[in-house]
Scaffold this motif. Structure first.
Motif, short mmCIF file in Angstrom:
data_model
loop_
_atom_site.label_atom_id
_atom_site.label_comp_id
_atom_site.label_asym_id
_atom_site.label_seq_id
_atom_site.Cartn_x
_atom_site.Cartn_y
_atom_site.Cartn_z
N ILE A 227 0.86 -1.68 0.28
CA ILE A 227 0.29 -0.35 -0.09
C ILE A 227 1.01 1.33 0.25
N LEU A 228 1.75 1.05 0.96
CA LEU A 228 3.05 2.33 0.85
C LEU A 228 3.55 3.13 -0.62
N VAL A 229 3.92 1.90 -1.12
CA VAL A 229 4.68 1.82 -2.36
C VAL A 229 3.90 2.61 -2.95
N ARG A 230 2.54 1.66 -3.42
CA ARG A 230 1.85 2.07 -4.31
C ARG A 230 1.94 3.41 -3.82
N ALA A 231 0.84 4.22 -2.75
CA ALA A 231 1.00 5.49 -2.54
C ALA A 231 2.05 6.60 -2.63
N ASP A 232 3.27 5.64 -3.05
CA ASP A 232 4.03 6.62 -3.00
C ASP A 232 4.39 7.74 -4.37
N VAL A 233 4.02 6.83 -5.14
CA VAL A 233 3.16 7.58 -6.51
C VAL A 233 2.59 8.62 -6.86
N THR A 234 3.08 9.97 -7.07
CA THR A 234 1.96 11.15 -6.53
C THR A 234 2.39 12.40 -7.74
N THR A 235 2.64 11.36 -9.21
CA THR A 235 3.83 12.33 -10.09
C THR A 235 1.49 11.97 -11.25
N ARG A 236 2.09 13.47 -12.02
CA ARG A 236 0.60 14.11 -12.30
C ARG A 236 0.96 13.69 -13.87
N ASN A 237 2.40 12.97 -14.15
CA ASN A 237 2.70 12.17 -15.31
C ASN A 237 2.13 11.21 -15.32
N ARG A 238 1.07 11.15 -16.33
CA ARG A 238 -0.48 9.84 -16.45
C ARG A 238 0.37 8.86 -17.44
N ARG A 239 1.02 8.66 -18.03
CA ARG A 239 2.26 7.79 -18.45
C ARG A 239 2.90 7.28 -17.61
N LYS A 240 3.88 7.98 -16.66
CA LYS A 240 4.73 7.77 -15.68
C LYS A 240 4.06 6.55 -14.33
N ALA A 241 2.29 7.22 -14.54
CA ALA A 241 1.99 6.26 -12.93
C ALA A 241 1.66 5.20 -13.47
N ASP A 242 0.89 5.14 -14.52
CA ASP A 242 0.64 4.01 -15.07
C ASP A 242 1.91 3.03 -15.32
N ARG A 243 2.67 3.46 -15.88
CA ARG A 243 4.17 2.32 -15.75
C ARG A 243 4.61 1.76 -14.34
N LEU A 244 3.98 2.55 -12.92
CA LEU A 244 4.52 2.53 -11.85
C LEU A 244 3.79 1.32 -11.22
N SER A 245 2.21 1.41 -11.74
CA SER A 245 1.90 1.10 -11.43
C SER A 245 1.89 -0.40 -11.60
N PHE A 246 1.48 -0.60 -13.15
CA PHE A 246 1.96 -2.13 -14.25
C PHE A 246 2.92 -2.70 -13.33
N ALA A 247 4.11 -1.68 -13.32
CA ALA A 247 5.04 -2.50 -12.55
C ALA A 247 4.97 -3.58 -11.38
N TYR A 248 3.61 -2.43 -10.30
CA TYR A 248 3.55 -3.02 -9.92
C TYR A 248 3.20 -4.16 -9.02
N ASP A 249 2.46 -3.97 -10.14
CA ASP A 249 0.62 -5.40 -10.52
C ASP A 249 1.21 -6.32 -10.61
N ASP A 250 2.71 -7.02 -11.63
CA ASP A 250 3.60 -7.37 -12.22
C ASP A 250 4.56 -8.06 -10.87
N LEU A 251 4.19 -6.86 -10.09
CA LEU A 251 5.70 -7.37 -8.38
C LEU A 251 5.10 -8.59 -8.03
N GLU A 252 3.08 -7.53 -8.02
CA GLU A 252 2.73 -8.49 -6.72
C GLU A 252 1.93 -9.89 -7.42
N ASP A 253 1.85 -9.92 -8.56
CA ASP A 253 1.47 -11.13 -9.53
C ASP A 253 2.25 -12.39 -9.15
#
Length: 475
Positions: free
Chosen positions: A380-406
């Motif tokens: 939860i903390l790592v996902r919340a730590d993404v506060t960038t307004r750059n949607r592409r960067k935010a999506d990339r980090l979110s997808f990466a963490y999805d992959d790590l959790e998988d």
């Protein structure tokens, strides 16, 4: 906000409950006044659940006991010195306190308890007008000597008398004002806010335990940001949690649109959202919320300007973990709480290496092992730590963490990942190598644990062979 009529009906329904009806009838029969006071009366008007029922009475403690004993399953008088008697009636806990007119000496935070002779006098000594209302029982008469109902309707927090006098009596009330802004969504009246700023230094006479308890309550509210910002602008935060306002001075190289102060509050907001969306069992989770607020406090002391003007905060995670432990120890939180918050702060940057290159299964295992029982909080903390307004960067980090959790989930199915241990235990190590308990057993255990993390489960036979080869190479 409930209408006055519906709020009174809620209170009437509450008063009609068998245990309260019996209690009010018994006090009336004995010739004593009884009233429901404080929070439950306030909450009836704002639609909150009515919990923690407190009563005030004209009876002194011995008289309270005389009335309560025949009704109670059990009773206690641990608060007798303050005029409070507790009891359990028909399975419900109640506390009944003699009318009071506390006085303070201005040097300590402990009141000189004096019993009063009127409900109105008892109410006007309370912290805020919204908490200074009562319902007389069994008459069901609302008593509001300070205009608390008007302040409730206006969403306003102010004191029954002059705020300077109220906060001078008990400076903790300034922290309570901040907590109520976050808990109720109300606004502190300007004279009250000004008094908080003027008397901020008085917080030093309040015990550390009371301060940390009030900070904990604030962080558990639905919107702690509001109260934290109030503590900051009034100068109180600089005295009770100085590392928090210090963040305002630093610019975060990853989030150019926010300073670290704003970023930290945004991370806290997003942690609270994720707690709900992920059905986090500990919600509201004080460990997680404290870690979110303080995760970047190492940045001020690690700030460096590199050639070309690039600002860096190398190792602010490690430095921050030590600072968190020091501050929370000073606030006298318990050891496990301190260890958990500090560990989350120390680990909060680990994931960002995942986006820079593919992690091996060994690296994933280490991530899980190092997080241990804090893994879900770390997610939860790592996902919340993404506060960038750059949607592409935010999506990339979110997808990466999805992959790590998988990957964590997949590996967990193969091998009890959350409880990784070597294939051989201490007894087996000693038997295999023919050694006795001592330092060498620990070294062998760590060797096998590294094998386990790097290569997964080996099985007893293969692990034994590897251990013997390692031992022979040492010789």
């Amino acid at each position: 906000m409930e209408s006055v009529a519906s709020a009174i009906k809620r209170l009437a329904d509450l008063a009609a409950l068998p245990h309260i009806s019996r209690l009010s009838a018994a006090f009336a029969a004995a010739g004593h006044e009884l009233a429901l006071v404080g929070g439950p009366v306030r909450d009836a008007f704002i639609g909150r659940q009515l919990n923690d029922l407190d009563f005030a009475t004209s009876a002194v403690p011995d008289e309270i006991l005389a009335v309560v004993k025949p009704l109670a399953d059990v009773h206690w008088d641990i608060g007798r010195a303050f005029g409070t008697i507790g009891a359990r009636i028909d399975g419900h806990t109640v506390e009944i306190t003699t009318y009071r007119t506390d006085a303070y000496d201005g040097e300590t935070r402990k009141p000189l308890v004096e019993f009063g002779d009127s409900l109105e006098g008892d109410l006007v000594r309370r912290d805020f007008t919204i908490n200074a209302m009562a319902l007389r029982l069994p008459e069901l008469v609302l008593v509001d000597p300070s205009g608390g109902l008007d302040d409730l309707l206006a969403g306003r927090i102010t004191t029954p008398g002059a705020p300077e006098e109220s906060f001078g009596d008990d400076p903790l009330r300034m922290l309570r004002a901040a907590r109520f802004t976050s808990q109720l969504g109300f606004t502190v009246a300007e004279p009250t806010r000004a008094a908080m700023a003027a008397l901020a230094a008085q917080i030093s006479i309040v015990s550390v335990e009371r301060i940390s308890d009030e900070l904990s309550k604030l962080l558990r509210t639905p919107r702690p940001r509001v109260g934290l910002e109030l503590l900051d602008v009034t100068g109180i935060a600089a005295l009770v949690l100085p590392e928090f306002p210090a963040l305002r001075l630093e610019i975060d190289e990853h989030h150019h649109h926010k300073d670290v102060y704003e970023h930290s509050l945004t991370v806290l907001d997003q942690v609270i959202e994720l707690e709900a969306s992920r059905s986090h069992p500990e919600s509201p989770d004080l460990v997680l919320r404290m870690a979110a607020l303080l995760h970047d406090i190492g940045k001020p002391s690690t700030k460096r300007t590199e050639p070309g003007g690039v600002v860096t905060f190398h190792h602010h995670d490690v430095v921050g973990a030590k600072m968190v432990a020091k501050r929370l120890k000073a606030l006298r939180f318990d050891k496990q709480f301190i260890a958990d918050v500090a560990r989350l702060v120390e680990l909060h940057l680990r994931f960002f290496g995942y986006t820079e290159g593919a992690w091996t299964d060994s690296a994933v295992r280490r991530y899980v092992r190092d997080a241990g029982p804090l893994l879900e909080r770390l997610h939860i903390l790592v996902r919340a730590d993404v506060t960038t307004r750059n949607r592409r960067k935010a999506d990339r980090l979110s997808f990466a963490y999805d992959d790590l959790e998988d990957r964590i989930a997949a590996l967990s199915e193969q091998e009890e990942l959350a409880a990784i241990r070597p294939d051989l235990d201490g007894e087996q190590i000693m038997q295999t190598l023919g050694i006795r308990p001592g330092r060498e057993v620990g070294e062998a255990y760590r060797f096998l644990l590294e094998l386990r993390l790097d290569e997964g489960a080996l099985g007893t036979e293969e692990a034994t062979a590897r251990l013997r080869a390692w031992w022979a190479s040492r010789a």
